[in-house]
Design a protein around this motif. Structure first.
Motif, PDB file in Angstrom:
ATOM      1  N   LYS A 264       0.840  -1.205   0.000  1.00  0.00           N
ATOM      2  CA  LYS A 264       0.000   0.000   0.000  1.00  0.00           C
ATOM      3  C   LYS A 264       0.872   1.251   0.000  1.00  0.00           C
ATOM      4  CE  LYS A 264      -3.891   2.189   2.340  1.00  0.00           C
ATOM      5  NZ  LYS A 264      -4.895   2.086   3.444  1.00  0.00           N
ATOM      6  N   ASP A 265       1.942   1.242   0.808  1.00  0.00           N
ATOM      7  CA  ASP A 265       2.850   2.384   0.853  1.00  0.00           C
ATOM      8  C   ASP A 265       3.525   2.599  -0.502  1.00  0.00           C
ATOM      9  OD1 ASP A 265       2.229   2.766   3.504  1.00  0.00           O
ATOM     10  OD2 ASP A 265       3.994   1.703   4.263  1.00  0.00           O
TER      11      ASP A 265
ATOM     12  N   ARG B 120      -9.067  -7.543  -0.573  1.00  0.00           N
ATOM     13  CA  ARG B 120      -9.743  -8.734  -1.087  1.00  0.00           C
ATOM     14  C   ARG B 120     -10.879  -9.138  -0.160  1.00  0.00           C
ATOM     15  NH1 ARG B 120      -4.121 -12.087  -2.146  1.00  0.00           N
ATOM     16  NH2 ARG B 120      -3.420 -10.890  -3.971  1.00  0.00           N
ATOM     17  N   GLU B 121     -11.971  -9.511  -0.759  1.00  0.00           N
ATOM     18  CA  GLU B 121     -13.099  -9.983   0.050  1.00  0.00           C
ATOM     19  C   GLU B 121     -12.823 -11.366   0.624  1.00  0.00           C
ATOM     20  OE1 GLU B 121     -16.675  -9.844  -2.166  1.00  0.00           O
ATOM     21  OE2 GLU B 121     -16.621  -7.669  -2.502  1.00  0.00           O
ATOM     22  N   ASN B 122     -12.170 -12.215  -0.170  1.00  0.00           N
ATOM     23  CA  ASN B 122     -11.868 -13.574   0.274  1.00  0.00           C
ATOM     24  C   ASN B 122     -10.377 -13.846   0.084  1.00  0.00           C
ATOM     25  OD1 ASN B 122     -14.678 -14.375   0.749  1.00  0.00           O
ATOM     26  ND2 ASN B 122     -14.875 -14.276  -1.476  1.00  0.00           N
TER      27      ASN B 122
ATOM     28  N   GLY C 182      -7.950  -9.322   4.297  1.00  0.00           N
ATOM     29  CA  GLY C 182      -7.851  -7.966   3.762  1.00  0.00           C
ATOM     30  C   GLY C 182      -6.594  -7.645   2.988  1.00  0.00           C
ATOM     31  N   LEU C 183      -5.958  -8.649   2.379  1.00  0.00           N
ATOM     32  CA  LEU C 183      -4.785  -8.369   1.554  1.00  0.00           C
ATOM     33  C   LEU C 183      -5.217  -7.556   0.339  1.00  0.00           C
ATOM     34  CD1 LEU C 183      -2.842 -11.766   1.666  1.00  0.00           C
ATOM     35  CD2 LEU C 183      -2.661  -9.791   3.190  1.00  0.00           C
ATOM     36  N   TYR C 184      -4.299  -6.723  -0.154  1.00  0.00           N
ATOM     37  CA  TYR C 184      -4.654  -5.761  -1.197  1.00  0.00           C
ATOM     38  C   TYR C 184      -4.387  -6.287  -2.608  1.00  0.00           C
ATOM     39  CZ  TYR C 184      -4.729  -2.340   2.604  1.00  0.00           C
ATOM     40  OH  TYR C 184      -5.011  -1.665   3.761  1.00  0.00           O
ATOM     41  N   ASP C 185      -5.354  -6.054  -3.488  1.00  0.00           N
ATOM     42  CA  ASP C 185      -5.122  -6.112  -4.923  1.00  0.00           C
ATOM     43  C   ASP C 185      -4.932  -4.675  -5.408  1.00  0.00           C
ATOM     44  OD1 ASP C 185      -5.190  -8.856  -5.581  1.00  0.00           O
ATOM     45  OD2 ASP C 185      -7.360  -8.876  -5.332  1.00  0.00           O
ATOM     46  N   ILE C 186      -4.368  -4.535  -6.608  1.00  0.00           N
ATOM     47  CA  ILE C 186      -4.069  -3.201  -7.149  1.00  0.00           C
ATOM     48  C   ILE C 186      -4.830  -3.005  -8.454  1.00  0.00           C
ATOM     49  CG2 ILE C 186      -2.231  -1.638  -7.903  1.00  0.00           C
ATOM     50  CD1 ILE C 186      -0.277  -3.270  -6.254  1.00  0.00           C
TER      51      ILE C 186
END
Length: 523
Positions: free
Chosen positions: A169-170, A256-258, A267-271
């Motif tokens: 995220k950063d 991520r929803e799942n 809650g890992l991030y997609d971009i």
């Protein structure tokens, strides 16, 4: 013909040119320690000749400074940024792999291999005294120590994953900030150059920002001429436009929803781009710190760990479970949808596979037996924690009933067997050498995890050192062109000072001529 005072004008242009060159040299020396500064030089040329309508035709009119040029080579810039991208990727991997190595270092820590050996040492003691309650307690407590260690190890790995996720995220925020600043500088540079001004220092700022950006993600930089002294600088990431002249695009992180993998943190991030277009994070061409962070966070050796399922004859899909009804996990090849790197999910899946195989083999034997006094049927030693969905390294624990009463541990197969019968215990001991872990023993399987980690960690260290050395070499090459050299500037200073003195001398000479012409003629 030329004016009588034309010589004075020529001398004055020489003074101006020398003064400008001295000022540029002074500016170079003042910025000798400024990061990203590019050496400048005054470009001079002969002024337009004057038609004299005399036999000799035209007469030189002095010198003009037509530009302040930067001494920079785009070839070295590209080399530096490409290497900077690779350095950023492996520097991140080196940092995170060293953390994983600390958790999985079986050579300096009493890790899971030691806990595994302690479990079988307790079984060997129980083999000697199968009816001894204290020996049963020792085995159960060793089993609890083993599960606690795997719980802690899984939690630590998940924390590494969360840290990498936060850094992603950063990194996205840094990319957006740099893109905004670069596009702003593009506008300022063109505004100055449209009026034929000098925007060299702003170009240095822009190049420094592009260097920083190249460490985060691999970029392609191009600059085209728009006419009227204007240029259009473009930056792309994997073919997608990030900066286009005065405009820039931003990236967004979306939770991520799942989870993709069973043991992933929530809650890992997609971009994605700000317009919703996908930013494919698993592209083979992606590089830089962002690539390193994604590999660490999502890398599962080209696979995804999911809940194991099976399909019955009617075509209905159900979860695969062990004898106790615990849901198991399995990996599925996803080479086009995941990174090939062995990151946190890979080590989590390996630990999960070990725990599931180990717990199932032990529980299967215990459930076939009875207690040493023959009063009760054997129960499972390893179970899931409450509110857990699958048996994994983070959810495995020891049956609370056995912790409360060690005599509930099965030690023989038949009620009719005497207390000294150790067939069941021997079968438990034999599971240590059983090749049920991908064709190998449990010890070899655990060692292979350490081996995988050591190889990737060593690779990250070596590549980081190599790219750091290359960075130093390329930067030295780049500085040999764009850097400020004190000796060279000192020589230039003397040269321009001498030129200034000679132009001043010319003014003195002309002054004497004019004095003779004006004040003393006819006297």
């Amino acid at each position: 013909m030329a004016s009588t005072f034309f010589g004075l004008t020529i001398a004055y242009t020489g003074l101006q040119a020398a003064q400008t060159s001295i000022n540029v040299t002074s500016h170079n020396l003042a910025n000798i320690n400024t990061k990203g500064y590019t050496r400048e030089s005054a470009s001079t040329k002969a002024a337009d000749a004057l038609r004299t309508y005399a036999r000799y035709g035209t007469l030189g009119s002095g010198v003009v400074v037509d530009a302040i040029n930067q001494t920079r080579d785009s070839y070295y810039d590209e080399k530096y940024r490409n290497n900077n991208t690779n350095y950023g990727q492996y520097n991140v991997k080196n940092s995170y792999m060293s953390q994983i190595e600390n958790y999985l270092n079986e050579f300096t820590l009493k890790g899971y291999s030691t806990e595994y050996e302690n479990f079988f040492s307790a079984l060997n003691q129980l083999d000697r005294t199968p009816a001894d309650t204290s020996a049963k307690n020792q085995l159960i407590n060793n089993a609890k120590s083993l599960t606690d260690y795997f719980n802690t190890l899984s939690t630590n790995l998940r924390n590494v994953q969360v840290d990498a996720n936060n850094e992603i995220k950063d990194a996205v925020q840094q990319i957006n900030s740099l893109a905004q600043n670069i596009s702003s500088l593009n506008k300022q540079i063109n505004q100055i150059q449209a009026n034929y001004g000098n925007a060299n220092d702003l170009k240095d700022q822009r190049n420094a920002l592009i260097d920083d950006l190249s460490q985060i993600v691999n970029i392609t930089v191009s600059e085209s001429d728009m006419g009227n002294n204007l240029t259009n600088l473009q930056i792309t990431i994997n073919g997608n436009s990030l900066v286009d002249g005065y405009n820039y695009h931003t990236l967004q992180t979306v939770a991520r929803e799942n989870p993709r993998n069973v043991s992933d943190a929530a809650g890992l991030y997609d971009i994605q781009w700000e317009n919703g277009q996908e930013f494919y994070i698993y592209s083979d061409s992606l590089s830089g710190e962002l690539k390193g962070l994604i590999d660490i966070r999502d890398g599962c050796n080209g696979e995804i760990e999911k809940y194991a399922s099976t399909t019955d004859a009617a075509g209905n899909s159900t979860y695969k479970t062990d004898a106790d009804g615990n849901i198991l996990t399995e990996t599925e090849s996803q080479k086009d949808k995941n990174t090939q790197y062995k990151g946190v999910p890979y080590y989590q899946s390996q630990l999960n596979q070990f725990i599931q195989t180990f717990a199932s083999s032990v529980n299967e034997i215990l459930n076939k037996g009875v207690t040493s006094d023959g009063s009760a049927q054997g129960i499972s030693l390893f179970v899931m924690k409450e509110n857990s969905q699958a048996l994994t390294a983070s959810t495995v624990t020891v049956n609370q009933a056995l912790l409360d009463n060690a005599d509930l541990l099965a030690t023989k197969y038949n009620v009719s067997d005497g207390e000294a019968n150790v067939d069941l215990i021997v079968d438990l001991i034999n599971t240590k050498d059983a090749r049920i872990y991908d064709g190998g023993t449990g010890s070899f399987f655990l060692e292979s995890i350490v081996s995988d980690m050591s190889i990737d960690s060593s690779k990250a260290i070596n590549f980081t050192k190599n790219y750091m050395n290359l960075q130093t070499t390329i930067q030295n090459q780049r500085l040999s062109v764009m850097g400020v050299d004190t000796d060279e500037e000192a020589m230039d200073l003397v040269k321009f000072q001498e030129a200034y003195n000679l132009s001043s001398k010319m003014l003195s000479v002309m002054n004497e001529l004019y004095d003779r012409l004006i004040n003393n003629t006819g006297v």
